[in-house]
Enzyme design. Sequence first.
Site, PDB file in Angstrom:
ATOM      1  N   GLU A 295       1.851  -0.207  -5.022  1.00  0.00           N
ATOM      2  CA  GLU A 295       0.590   0.886  -5.234  1.00  0.00           C
ATOM      3  C   GLU A 295       1.593   2.055  -5.560  1.00  0.00           C
ATOM      4  O   GLU A 295       2.152   2.522  -4.634  1.00  0.00           O
ATOM      5  CB  GLU A 295      -0.320   0.857  -4.165  1.00  0.00           C
ATOM      6  CG  GLU A 295      -1.378   2.174  -4.434  1.00  0.00           C
ATOM      7  CD  GLU A 295      -2.243   2.093  -3.365  1.00  0.00           C
ATOM      8  OE1 GLU A 295      -3.638   2.579  -3.751  1.00  0.00           O
ATOM      9  OE2 GLU A 295      -1.962   2.375  -2.296  1.00  0.00           O
TER      10      GLU A 295
ATOM     11  N   ASP B  23       0.919  -1.386   0.043  1.00  0.00           N
ATOM     12  CA  ASP B  23      -0.031   0.103  -0.039  1.00  0.00           C
ATOM     13  C   ASP B  23       0.921   1.346  -0.006  1.00  0.00           C
ATOM     14  O   ASP B  23       1.754   1.196   0.529  1.00  0.00           O
ATOM     15  CB  ASP B  23      -0.922   0.024   1.196  1.00  0.00           C
ATOM     16  CG  ASP B  23      -1.854   0.986   1.271  1.00  0.00           C
ATOM     17  OD1 ASP B  23      -2.714   1.273   0.368  1.00  0.00           O
ATOM     18  OD2 ASP B  23      -1.623   1.925   2.485  1.00  0.00           O
TER      19      ASP B  23
END
Length: 671
Positions: free
Chosen positions: A377, A342
């Site tokens: 990401e 993330d």
Amino acid sequence: MKFNQLELSLGKPYPLGTGYDGTGINFAIYSKYAEKVELCLFDEQNIETRYILPGRTDNIWHGFLFGGKPGLRYGYRIHGPWDPQKGLRFNPYKLLIDPYSQALSHKIDNNPLFIDGEFEFNKTDNSDIALKSIVINESYDWQYDTLPKIPWSETIIYEAHVRGFTKLHPEIADDLQGTYSALAQPVIINYLLNLGITTLELLPVQLHIDEPRLQKIKLTNYWGYNVLAPFAIEPLYWSGQKGTTPLSEFRDMVKALHEAGIEVILDMVFNHTAELDVTGPTLSLRGIDNSTYYWLNDAGGYENWTGCGNTLRLNHPATIQWVIDCLHFWTKECHVDGFRFDLATVLGRTPDFTSTAPLLNALTKDPILSTLKLIAEPWDIGCNGYQLGQFPHPFAEWNDRFRDDIRRFILKEGISLGTLACRFSGSSDIFQRNGRLPFASINKITSHDGFTLRDLVSFEHKHNAQNGEDNRDGNDNNCSNNHGYEGLFADKYIEWNRNKSTRNLLTLLLLSLGTPMLLAGDEMGNSQQGNNNAYCQDSELSWVNWSDKDNNLIAFTSELIALRKKIIPLIRGQWWTGEISFENNNKDIDWLNSQAEPMSVEEWQSNKILPLQIMLSGEWLVIINLTKEPQHLKLPDGVWVYIKPFSESDSLINSQNYLIDTKKIEILQKK
């Protein structure tokens, strides 16, 4: 057990965390600026016994507790300077958990006793309510478990939430719904296999807590990105079945999925922690070694490149080791097949981003981790935070350019055919460099963050009022199209157009070069009622609604995935060249206009919507007509037939005058 009767000897600095050897427990914790470290043990009545860790080796404090056993509850009190402007926030009145904790005693409420004082030293002790780390030493019989090792070129990712995916499943027992055990049930595994999924990507399963703001308005961090203990399994998804633990049930799940040939990827949060900003709770890293673990500004405050209050400093050797050790734990002890990171730009900050940052180097050179699926990401909200295409091999990256451009192409008529060709070709304009292969582009139309596929074609605007932020949260730029009515239930004509757009989006997702990722529930028409930021909605709003599933859409998606697996240029894993292959005397890809002639430069660059034919390996023909009228086309030479899922018929086609409906994508096969 009377802890004061146990002996604490020097111990050793490694491994960090705790280690049980059958005679006792070794404790080791890193703190560069600490002046003294107290190990605090707690019995069943929560009575505390303190020991001063006697050993210090290269800023690692350690000690061995002879007679200590698994199940022991403990924490740390770290003594050192209190100088917030220099980033030093040592406060021994606040009990701290071990950063390597594999289990915690409980979850915490929003209580001022967890605040270290912000800028004024708080001497109120919080041990009565504080979290305690628990020593874990769980063996597990993996039997013959092996990682499926699905080639990237054959990978179909399915992003799901452990709880939300199975919570409403009618064929799973009530006491198993929403648990790790539910994901291991035959009905779920068979569903994934029939759909054609190879790889299950799970939202965070590490132990997380709810932010104080959410607690105040009676909501929770449903997605789980507010991680506190990244080595610890989240107990909320444990069924509580007799003879199991959260960890053993998770391992059972992985083993069952592996037996079916399905990989498991975990979403990891190493960009910030649940300690939030300076007004957040002091629970672990802040009190252990604040200036080592976090990026700080010149005033001693937190750099907030994540939007969550703090940013982990992942260029320091101690934090790098912490991350690598954590990933090794999930790999070795839980047999997971890879990780999605993330806000992964934080992994490469030094503080500026570089693809050769220490942590990225450590990951790509690690003999274990480098062989797994690693997904970034590729952005955060800091300066130069958008880094799509900049991660090193073997990373793949979430491709938001694919998401936005394909949405605009299908729903907004907002991009040229040339841009479509780039996205369809694995976003070669972004990723075809430095030896990277097409799998590097994780192609997605939707994910947990944003509209579901059904909502994307049903809502022009986000509807996030239930999140308690007056609809201010969530993305305002969704490239969505409600097709003339804001809401789910419209007239038949609107629904017909929505269904057509849905199938067009799925077709481009699953037949483009790269690695496709499907959001759980999209293939069955799942909706979140227009909420495009359901991170705090642990309810039927965010759970997959199995009772209202669209079986026709499921069949279409399954057949589309099966079709993808037949098309050699999509599963070969190489960039397309447009050159004739010696294998079959055909080009891997050919771009043709409505008359089956090569596309001209003017046609590629035209703002006018034109039909397009894409021929793959001389055998498969993707026909795209997004004009407002049906089109008569001339097909390439050969005999062409209809195929599933675009037609049940395999009848021959008039290739000189082929009629395709408006706003339609179809696939034909050469007979």
